[in-house]
Design a protein around this motif. Structure first.
Motif, PDB file in Angstrom:
ATOM      1  N   VAL A 237     -13.884  -3.941  -2.551  1.00  0.00           N
ATOM      2  CA  VAL A 237     -13.513  -2.559  -2.240  1.00  0.00           C
ATOM      3  C   VAL A 237     -12.180  -2.190  -2.889  1.00  0.00           C
ATOM      4  O   VAL A 237     -11.342  -3.046  -3.179  1.00  0.00           O
ATOM      5  CB  VAL A 237     -13.445  -2.317  -0.715  1.00  0.00           C
ATOM      6  N   GLU A 238     -11.981  -0.914  -3.095  1.00  0.00           N
ATOM      7  CA  GLU A 238     -10.818  -0.420  -3.843  1.00  0.00           C
ATOM      8  C   GLU A 238      -9.497  -0.778  -3.174  1.00  0.00           C
ATOM      9  O   GLU A 238      -8.537  -1.184  -3.842  1.00  0.00           O
ATOM     10  CB  GLU A 238     -10.935   1.098  -4.006  1.00  0.00           C
ATOM     11  N   SER A 239      -9.428  -0.653  -1.848  1.00  0.00           N
ATOM     12  CA  SER A 239      -8.167  -0.908  -1.145  1.00  0.00           C
ATOM     13  C   SER A 239      -7.734  -2.362  -1.299  1.00  0.00           C
ATOM     14  O   SER A 239      -6.537  -2.674  -1.338  1.00  0.00           O
ATOM     15  CB  SER A 239      -8.294  -0.544   0.333  1.00  0.00           C
ATOM     16  N   ALA A 240      -8.696  -3.270  -1.398  1.00  0.00           N
ATOM     17  CA  ALA A 240      -8.372  -4.688  -1.547  1.00  0.00           C
ATOM     18  C   ALA A 240      -7.679  -4.959  -2.869  1.00  0.00           C
ATOM     19  O   ALA A 240      -6.758  -5.779  -2.950  1.00  0.00           O
ATOM     20  CB  ALA A 240      -9.636  -5.533  -1.436  1.00  0.00           C
ATOM     21  N   ALA A 241      -8.102  -4.271  -3.917  1.00  0.00           N
ATOM     22  CA  ALA A 241      -7.493  -4.474  -5.236  1.00  0.00           C
ATOM     23  C   ALA A 241      -6.012  -4.127  -5.217  1.00  0.00           C
ATOM     24  O   ALA A 241      -5.196  -4.775  -5.889  1.00  0.00           O
ATOM     25  CB  ALA A 241      -8.223  -3.635  -6.278  1.00  0.00           C
ATOM     26  N   LEU A 242      -5.641  -3.118  -4.435  1.00  0.00           N
ATOM     27  CA  LEU A 242      -4.244  -2.709  -4.377  1.00  0.00           C
ATOM     28  C   LEU A 242      -3.427  -3.595  -3.446  1.00  0.00           C
ATOM     29  O   LEU A 242      -2.237  -3.837  -3.681  1.00  0.00           O
ATOM     30  CB  LEU A 242      -4.164  -1.245  -3.915  1.00  0.00           C
ATOM     31  N   ASP A 243      -4.054  -4.129  -2.399  1.00  0.00           N
ATOM     32  CA  ASP A 243      -3.324  -4.932  -1.408  1.00  0.00           C
ATOM     33  C   ASP A 243      -3.179  -6.397  -1.785  1.00  0.00           C
ATOM     34  O   ASP A 243      -2.260  -7.073  -1.315  1.00  0.00           O
ATOM     35  CB  ASP A 243      -4.033  -4.860  -0.043  1.00  0.00           C
ATOM     36  N   MET A 244      -4.076  -6.905  -2.600  1.00  0.00           N
ATOM     37  CA  MET A 244      -4.136  -8.364  -2.761  1.00  0.00           C
ATOM     38  C   MET A 244      -2.865  -8.966  -3.342  1.00  0.00           C
ATOM     39  O   MET A 244      -2.496 -10.097  -2.991  1.00  0.00           O
ATOM     40  CB  MET A 244      -5.363  -8.754  -3.599  1.00  0.00           C
ATOM     41  N   THR A 245      -2.155  -8.249  -4.196  1.00  0.00           N
ATOM     42  CA  THR A 245      -0.931  -8.814  -4.776  1.00  0.00           C
ATOM     43  C   THR A 245       0.202  -8.888  -3.756  1.00  0.00           C
ATOM     44  O   THR A 245       1.152  -9.647  -3.948  1.00  0.00           O
ATOM     45  CB  THR A 245      -0.456  -7.989  -5.986  1.00  0.00           C
ATOM     46  N   LYS A 246       0.084  -8.120  -2.668  1.00  0.00           N
ATOM     47  CA  LYS A 246       1.112  -8.145  -1.625  1.00  0.00           C
ATOM     48  C   LYS A 246       0.938  -9.330  -0.683  1.00  0.00           C
ATOM     49  O   LYS A 246       1.856  -9.667   0.069  1.00  0.00           O
ATOM     50  CB  LYS A 246       1.070  -6.852  -0.809  1.00  0.00           C
ATOM     51  N   LEU A 247      -0.244  -9.942  -0.711  1.00  0.00           N
ATOM     52  CA  LEU A 247      -0.577 -10.989   0.250  1.00  0.00           C
ATOM     53  C   LEU A 247      -0.215 -12.384  -0.235  1.00  0.00           C
ATOM     54  O   LEU A 247      -0.060 -13.305   0.565  1.00  0.00           O
ATOM     55  CB  LEU A 247      -2.080 -10.959   0.548  1.00  0.00           C
ATOM     56  N   VAL A 248      -0.100 -12.539  -1.542  1.00  0.00           N
ATOM     57  CA  VAL A 248       0.056 -13.865  -2.135  1.00  0.00           C
ATOM     58  C   VAL A 248       1.529 -14.164  -2.398  1.00  0.00           C
ATOM     59  O   VAL A 248       2.330 -13.271  -2.683  1.00  0.00           O
ATOM     60  CB  VAL A 248      -0.784 -13.963  -3.429  1.00  0.00           C
ATOM     61  N   ARG A 249       1.895 -15.423  -2.286  1.00  0.00           N
ATOM     62  CA  ARG A 249       3.283 -15.843  -2.487  1.00  0.00           C
ATOM     63  C   ARG A 249       3.663 -15.784  -3.962  1.00  0.00           C
ATOM     64  O   ARG A 249       2.806 -15.668  -4.843  1.00  0.00           O
ATOM     65  CB  ARG A 249       3.486 -17.264  -1.971  1.00  0.00           C
ATOM     66  N   VAL A 250       4.948 -15.888  -4.237  1.00  0.00           N
ATOM     67  CA  VAL A 250       5.422 -16.041  -5.606  1.00  0.00           C
ATOM     68  C   VAL A 250       4.807 -17.314  -6.196  1.00  0.00           C
ATOM     69  O   VAL A 250       4.832 -18.382  -5.577  1.00  0.00           O
ATOM     70  CB  VAL A 250       6.961 -16.128  -5.653  1.00  0.00           C
ATOM     71  N   GLY A 251       4.207 -17.181  -7.369  1.00  0.00           N
ATOM     72  CA  GLY A 251       3.556 -18.321  -7.999  1.00  0.00           C
ATOM     73  C   GLY A 251       2.191 -18.642  -7.446  1.00  0.00           C
ATOM     74  O   GLY A 251       1.603 -19.672  -7.802  1.00  0.00           O
ATOM     75  N   GLY A 252       1.661 -17.776  -6.583  1.00  0.00           N
ATOM     76  CA  GLY A 252       0.358 -18.009  -5.975  1.00  0.00           C
ATOM     77  C   GLY A 252      -0.787 -17.545  -6.855  1.00  0.00           C
ATOM     78  O   GLY A 252      -0.599 -17.121  -8.001  1.00  0.00           O
ATOM     79  N   THR A 253      -1.983 -17.615  -6.295  1.00  0.00           N
ATOM     80  CA  THR A 253      -3.204 -17.335  -7.056  1.00  0.00           C
ATOM     81  C   THR A 253      -4.068 -16.317  -6.332  1.00  0.00           C
ATOM     82  O   THR A 253      -4.213 -16.378  -5.108  1.00  0.00           O
ATOM     83  CB  THR A 253      -4.026 -18.624  -7.265  1.00  0.00           C
ATOM     84  N   ILE A 254      -4.627 -15.391  -7.100  1.00  0.00           N
ATOM     85  CA  ILE A 254      -5.651 -14.474  -6.594  1.00  0.00           C
ATOM     86  C   ILE A 254      -6.930 -14.776  -7.359  1.00  0.00           C
ATOM     87  O   ILE A 254      -6.932 -14.781  -8.593  1.00  0.00           O
ATOM     88  CB  ILE A 254      -5.259 -13.003  -6.813  1.00  0.00           C
ATOM     89  N   CYS A 255      -8.001 -15.046  -6.626  1.00  0.00           N
ATOM     90  CA  CYS A 255      -9.300 -15.297  -7.254  1.00  0.00           C
ATOM     91  C   CYS A 255     -10.248 -14.159  -6.901  1.00  0.00           C
ATOM     92  O   CYS A 255     -10.490 -13.882  -5.725  1.00  0.00           O
ATOM     93  CB  CYS A 255      -9.876 -16.635  -6.806  1.00  0.00           C
ATOM     94  N   LEU A 256     -10.763 -13.502  -7.924  1.00  0.00           N
ATOM     95  CA  LEU A 256     -11.713 -12.413  -7.723  1.00  0.00           C
ATOM     96  C   LEU A 256     -13.110 -12.999  -7.581  1.00  0.00           C
ATOM     97  O   LEU A 256     -13.788 -13.286  -8.565  1.00  0.00           O
ATOM     98  CB  LEU A 256     -11.657 -11.432  -8.891  1.00  0.00           C
ATOM     99  N   THR A 257     -13.530 -13.175  -6.335  1.00  0.00           N
ATOM    100  CA  THR A 257     -14.859 -13.695  -6.051  1.00  0.00           C
ATOM    101  C   THR A 257     -15.874 -12.560  -6.079  1.00  0.00           C
ATOM    102  O   THR A 257     -16.959 -12.705  -6.636  1.00  0.00           O
ATOM    103  CB  THR A 257     -14.873 -14.383  -4.674  1.00  0.00           C
ATOM    104  N   ALA A 258     -15.523 -11.436  -5.481  1.00  0.00           N
ATOM    105  CA  ALA A 258     -16.395 -10.261  -5.504  1.00  0.00           C
ATOM    106  C   ALA A 258     -16.387  -9.636  -6.892  1.00  0.00           C
ATOM    107  O   ALA A 258     -15.417  -9.753  -7.648  1.00  0.00           O
ATOM    108  CB  ALA A 258     -15.926  -9.235  -4.474  1.00  0.00           C
ATOM    109  N   THR A 259     -17.484  -8.970  -7.219  1.00  0.00           N
ATOM    110  CA  THR A 259     -17.555  -8.201  -8.459  1.00  0.00           C
ATOM    111  C   THR A 259     -17.237  -6.751  -8.144  1.00  0.00           C
ATOM    112  O   THR A 259     -17.964  -6.100  -7.386  1.00  0.00           O
ATOM    113  CB  THR A 259     -18.962  -8.296  -9.077  1.00  0.00           C
TER     114      THR A 259
END
Length: 339
Positions: A237-259
């Motif tokens: 969903v669109e809101s997740a794309a904007l929020d996900m970078t706020k959730l992860v630590r410095v040097g962390g990883t975001i994995c896009l599992t959903a398409t």
């Protein structure tokens, strides 16, 4: 024989269809159960770019070998699941060891008839034998479980790391289950569906209902402002794309599992300033599919809880109405192909 057939946008029917014909290198598989996937929902809605009506749906299936060929490694009566990806063998990914991201990738149940039927002829090269200890119902979850195995590999998830799973659909819920098995120190899962969140809580996960609470604020509080090690974006969903970078630590990883089906805004400043690793994940390799089959044995009790409905094939034309109905709590629906 009967089959659930996609007949056009927002239209499916249980139809009598001609029996499929034998193919060289294929064995006849009598279907037991077939799972309903988000991809099937996309096909039903008329939005899948390749699926063409009429099409027998289903790529998450388990069945029993009913007829094999001379010299086959499968005997009649063997229970099997199928790696449903069809690669061209000629493009750059195929030539360089990554046929699961083939430039011309096709799938059973999308580009050719699938498993929501009495039987199909399936190439034995893509079949995996199901262990005796694994029930047919849980074996039907091996394909989505393989998606999760791939996404953990892509994220390079490590023991005692923390994670947020955005989205408590079937893939999100399976991701949380596998993360715990992989030794995660903490798993937080978010969604808007109270029924799915209740099931997550029953499974022992920390949940956030983002209809009435901020996932960002919750993670900041739990991690004392640091953020989690890895975010698995499973919602699309669109809101997740904007929020996900706020959730992860410095040097962390975001994995896009959903398409994500369309371009969405995201905070690229965070990617720079926090030196975030952003990685995609798509389907799975044959090796990962085999690993998922082995993992299903270990996690069978938890996986079984994600199966919320089993629908006879004779009534399967109503499955998409069930999924859309707010009053019916659905996570994973299986179609019983022999009833």
């Amino acid at each position: 024989m009967k089959a659930l057939v996609y007949t056009g946008s927002r239209s499916v029917e249980v139809r009598d269809v001609p029996a499929p014909q034998p193919r060289e290198g294929a064995v006849k598989v009598r279907m037991a159960y077939c799972g309903v996937c988000g991809t099937d929902i996309g096909i039903y809605s008329g939005k899948h770019p390749r699926a063409q009506a009429p099409l027998v749906l289903g790529h998450e299936f388990v069945g029993r070998v009913e007829q094999s060929v001379e010299g086959s490694r499968f005997a009649e009566g063997d229970r099997v699941v199928a790696y449903p990806l069809i690669s061209c063998g000629h493009c750059h990914p195929c030539r360089n060891g990554t046929p699961h991201v083939c430039a011309n990738l096709r799938l059973i149940g999308i580009d050719r008839d699938g498993g929501m039927t009495d039987h199909q002829w399936i190439e034995e090269s893509v079949l995996f034998k199901v262990p005796d200890s694994l029930s047919d119902e849980v074996a039907a979850l091996v394909e989505p479980l393989a998606v999760v195995v791939r996404t953990l590999h892509q994220a390079r998830f490590a023991l005692l790391q923390s994670a947020v799973v955005m989205g408590a659909g079937p893939i999100g819920m399976l991701t949380a289950i596998v993360l715990r098995h992989a030794g995660a120190s903490n798993v937080i899962i978010s969604d808007v569906d109270p029924g799915r969140l209740a099931l997550c809580q029953e499974l022992g996960f920390e949940t956030v209902d983002v209809r009435n609470a901020s996932l960002v604020e919750h993670v900041e509080a739990v991690t004392r402002g640091d953020g989690v090690d890895t975010v698995f974006e499973c919602s699309g969903v669109e809101s997740a794309a904007l929020d996900m970078t706020k959730l992860v630590r410095v040097g962390g990883t975001i994995c896009l599992t959903a398409t994500h089906k369309s371009p969405h805004a995201m905070n690229l400043i965070d990617v720079n300033f926090k030196e975030i690793t952003l990685i995609g994940s798509r389907v799975y390799t044959q090796t990962e599919f085999g690993s998922a089959l082995a993992l299903a044995e270990t996690l069978a009790a938890e996986l079984r809880k994600t199966i919320t409905q089993v629908v006879p094939l004779s009534d399967a034309a109503g499955i998409f109405d069930m999924i859309a109905a707010p009053s019916i709590n659905t996570v994973k629906i299986l179609v019983d192909c022999q009833s």
